[in-house]
Design a protein around this motif. Sequence first.
Motif, PDB file in Angstrom:
ATOM      1  N   GLU A  62       0.847  -1.063   0.052  1.00 63.48           N
ATOM      2  CA  GLU A  62      -0.118  -0.002   0.040  1.00 63.48           C
ATOM      3  C   GLU A  62       0.918   1.293   0.048  1.00 63.48           C
ATOM      4  OE1 GLU A  62      -3.516   1.574   2.823  1.00 63.48           O
ATOM      5  OE2 GLU A  62      -2.638  -0.349   3.215  1.00 63.48           O
ATOM      6  N   HIS A  91      -9.611  -3.584   8.393  1.00 66.79           N
ATOM      7  CA  HIS A  91      -9.487  -2.365   7.596  1.00 66.79           C
ATOM      8  C   HIS A  91      -8.242  -3.189   6.456  1.00 66.79           C
ATOM      9  CE1 HIS A  91      -8.190   1.751   6.378  1.00 66.79           C
ATOM     10  NE2 HIS A  91      -7.149   0.996   5.836  1.00 66.79           N
ATOM     11  N   GLU A  92      -7.222  -3.683   6.895  1.00 74.49           N
ATOM     12  CA  GLU A  92      -6.326  -4.222   6.237  1.00 74.49           C
ATOM     13  C   GLU A  92      -6.796  -5.694   5.158  1.00 74.49           C
ATOM     14  OE1 GLU A  92      -3.747  -2.490   5.935  1.00 74.49           O
ATOM     15  OE2 GLU A  92      -3.946  -1.358   7.818  1.00 74.49           O
ATOM     16  N   HIS A 119      -8.314  -4.351   2.282  1.00 79.59           N
ATOM     17  CA  HIS A 119      -7.604  -3.890   1.145  1.00 79.59           C
ATOM     18  C   HIS A 119      -7.219  -5.235   0.342  1.00 79.59           C
ATOM     19  CE1 HIS A 119      -6.508   0.502   1.878  1.00 79.59           C
ATOM     20  NE2 HIS A 119      -5.832   0.174   3.283  1.00 79.59           N
ATOM     21  N   HIS A 135      -7.729   4.652  -0.193  1.00 80.02           N
ATOM     22  CA  HIS A 135      -8.956   4.748   0.973  1.00 80.02           C
ATOM     23  C   HIS A 135     -10.203   5.646   0.633  1.00 80.02           C
ATOM     24  CE1 HIS A 135      -4.946   4.032   3.282  1.00 80.02           C
ATOM     25  NE2 HIS A 135      -5.825   3.133   3.746  1.00 80.02           N
ATOM     26  N   GLU A 152      -5.842   3.030  10.026  1.00 81.61           N
ATOM     27  CA  GLU A 152      -4.280   2.247  10.362  1.00 81.61           C
ATOM     28  C   GLU A 152      -3.259   3.231  10.748  1.00 81.61           C
ATOM     29  OE1 GLU A 152      -3.695   0.762   6.401  1.00 81.61           O
ATOM     30  OE2 GLU A 152      -3.459   2.774   5.622  1.00 81.61           O
TER      31      GLU A 152
HETATM   32 ZN   LIG Z   1      -5.407   1.400   4.569  1.00 80.61          ZN
END
Ligand SMILES: [Zn+2]
Length: 257
Positions: free
Chosen positions: A5, A189-190, A193, A216, A229
């Motif tokens: 990321e 959250h991760e 992704h 995001h 994060e």
């Molecule tokens: Zn993120």
Amino acid sequence: MLIFESDVIPVLMKQLLAILMISVFFFSCKKENTDPYALPDSYSNQTLGKSANDLLSASKFTALNIQIQYMPGYALDTQVITKIFTFLNSICNKPGGIMINQVEIPGSGDSITPIKAALLEKTYRTAYTSGSTISVYVLITDGYDTSVTTLGFAFRNTSVCLMGKNIFDHSGKPGGITRVALETSVIEHEICHLLGLVDLGSPIQTAHRDVAHGFHCTNNNCLMHFAIELHQGLGAFSTVPVLDSNCLHDLRANGGK
Ligand SMILES: [Zn+2]
Ligand SMILES: [Zn+2]
């Protein structure tokens, strides 16, 4: 090659990656495989976002396996495991089931960079995508990211790293977010992704990508807001945020429930 990321890679790390890439180029004529980070499973060596549809839909993989490996002192509470299961079960089409297991690995006791995380994964990960089951790897470390503020990052197509100590140090304080809530928020959250958010494997259906902060969501109440994060952003929430309608729409459009 590792693709992380973009907003969470320190400048120094970008330079190191560039040096490593140049080194691989120069030495590639001597060895058949010089990538020191390559996992034994070629499927799990793809770039971030490549498995979004495979994770969301049942077209190629009907079951999902989450392997969590934590360093001493950073095992996930059973409440976190239950919350992750419920969250993924509400999004991913996996009629064969979702399995989550966690096991302890030795501590590293120092700062964690994306490259170190990749090497730790190569050393310890044992669950890989096979048959009808797709596997995701979650590493929980006892160190800080070199950028200090980062609580976690996603890398490769099925890999996630959490800064266990950083999360511990920034939760459980009077009036603040609990450790269970913060761990749950960062993992969800991760993993999102990996599911392709935002516009990183699951194409956006309406404009809501916060381009200034990478991949995001523009909604500061959404789980995919960039501040989730980073512990600098913790003042903005005290419980686990949920995905907003725009993010859910993207996941459904790419095979999710
Ligand atoms: Zn993120
Ligand atoms: Zn969102």
